[in-house]
Design an enzyme around this catalytic site. Structure first.
Site, PDB file in Angstrom:
ATOM      1  N   CYS A  32      18.980  53.847  55.949  1.00  9.35           N
ATOM      2  CA  CYS A  32      18.188  53.113  56.941  1.00  9.35           C
ATOM      3  C   CYS A  32      18.130  53.863  58.270  1.00  9.35           C
ATOM      4  O   CYS A  32      19.132  53.925  58.982  1.00  9.35           O
ATOM      5  CB  CYS A  32      18.806  51.719  57.100  1.00  9.35           C
ATOM      6  SG  CYS A  32      18.234  50.802  58.532  1.00  9.35           S
ATOM      7  N   CYS A  35      18.921  51.745  61.351  1.00  3.21           N
ATOM      8  CA  CYS A  35      20.358  51.453  61.471  1.00  3.21           C
ATOM      9  C   CYS A  35      21.046  52.519  62.318  1.00  3.21           C
ATOM     10  O   CYS A  35      21.959  52.210  63.087  1.00  3.21           O
ATOM     11  CB  CYS A  35      21.013  51.389  60.094  1.00  3.21           C
ATOM     12  SG  CYS A  35      20.428  50.019  59.076  1.00  3.21           S
TER      13      CYS A  35
END
Length: 109
Positions: A32, A35
Site C-alpha cells: 500500500c 500506507c
C-alpha cells in the site's frame, strides 16, 4: 519515546480490547503506497501521545479475522478503541491535523 507495536489477530484482544488506556490501531499493507505516507504520522502520534495513548499496527493480509470484525475495507485505516468500543474510524490517508483533532477530542474527554 514510545514505539508502535505490531500485533496479530491472536494478540488483538490482549493488546487492544483488554487495555485500560485508549488504543489507536493502524491497519496497513506492505503493498500500500498511501500506507507509506501515513506511517510517519502514526509514529509521531505514538511518540507525542505516549502518556495517554497506546498505538499498535496490524498488517491486513495476515490478519483477516480482525480486519473482518472491524470492517476494514481499505488501507490505511485507523480505529480508535477505548473500553472495547470503537470511538472513531477512518479509512484512507488523513492529514496529521485531522489525526490530532480526533485524538484531542477523545483523549481530553
Amino acid at each position: 519515546m514510545s514505539s508502535v507495536t505490531t500485533i496479530s489477530d491472536q494478540e488483538f484482544e490482549t493488546e487492544v480490547l483488554q487495555t485500560n488506556q485508549p488504543v489507536l490501531v493502524y491497519f496497513w499493507a506492505s503493498w500500500c503506497g498511501p500506507c507509506r505516507l501515513m506511517s510517519p504520522t502514526i509514529d509521531w502520534a505514538a511518540t507525542t501521545y505516549s502518556d495517554r495513548l497506546k498505538v499498535v499496527k496490524m498488517e491486513v493480509d495476515p490478519n483477516p479475522e480482525t480486519v473482518k470484525q472491524y470492517q476494514v475495507e481499505g488501507v490505511p485505516a485507523l480505529r480508535l478503541f477505548q473500553d472495547q468500543q470503537v470511538l472513531e474510524a477512518t479509512e484512507g490517508v488523513i492529514p496529521k491535523q485531522k489525526l490530532i483533532d480526533i485524538l484531542e477530542t477523545h483523549l481530553s474527554a
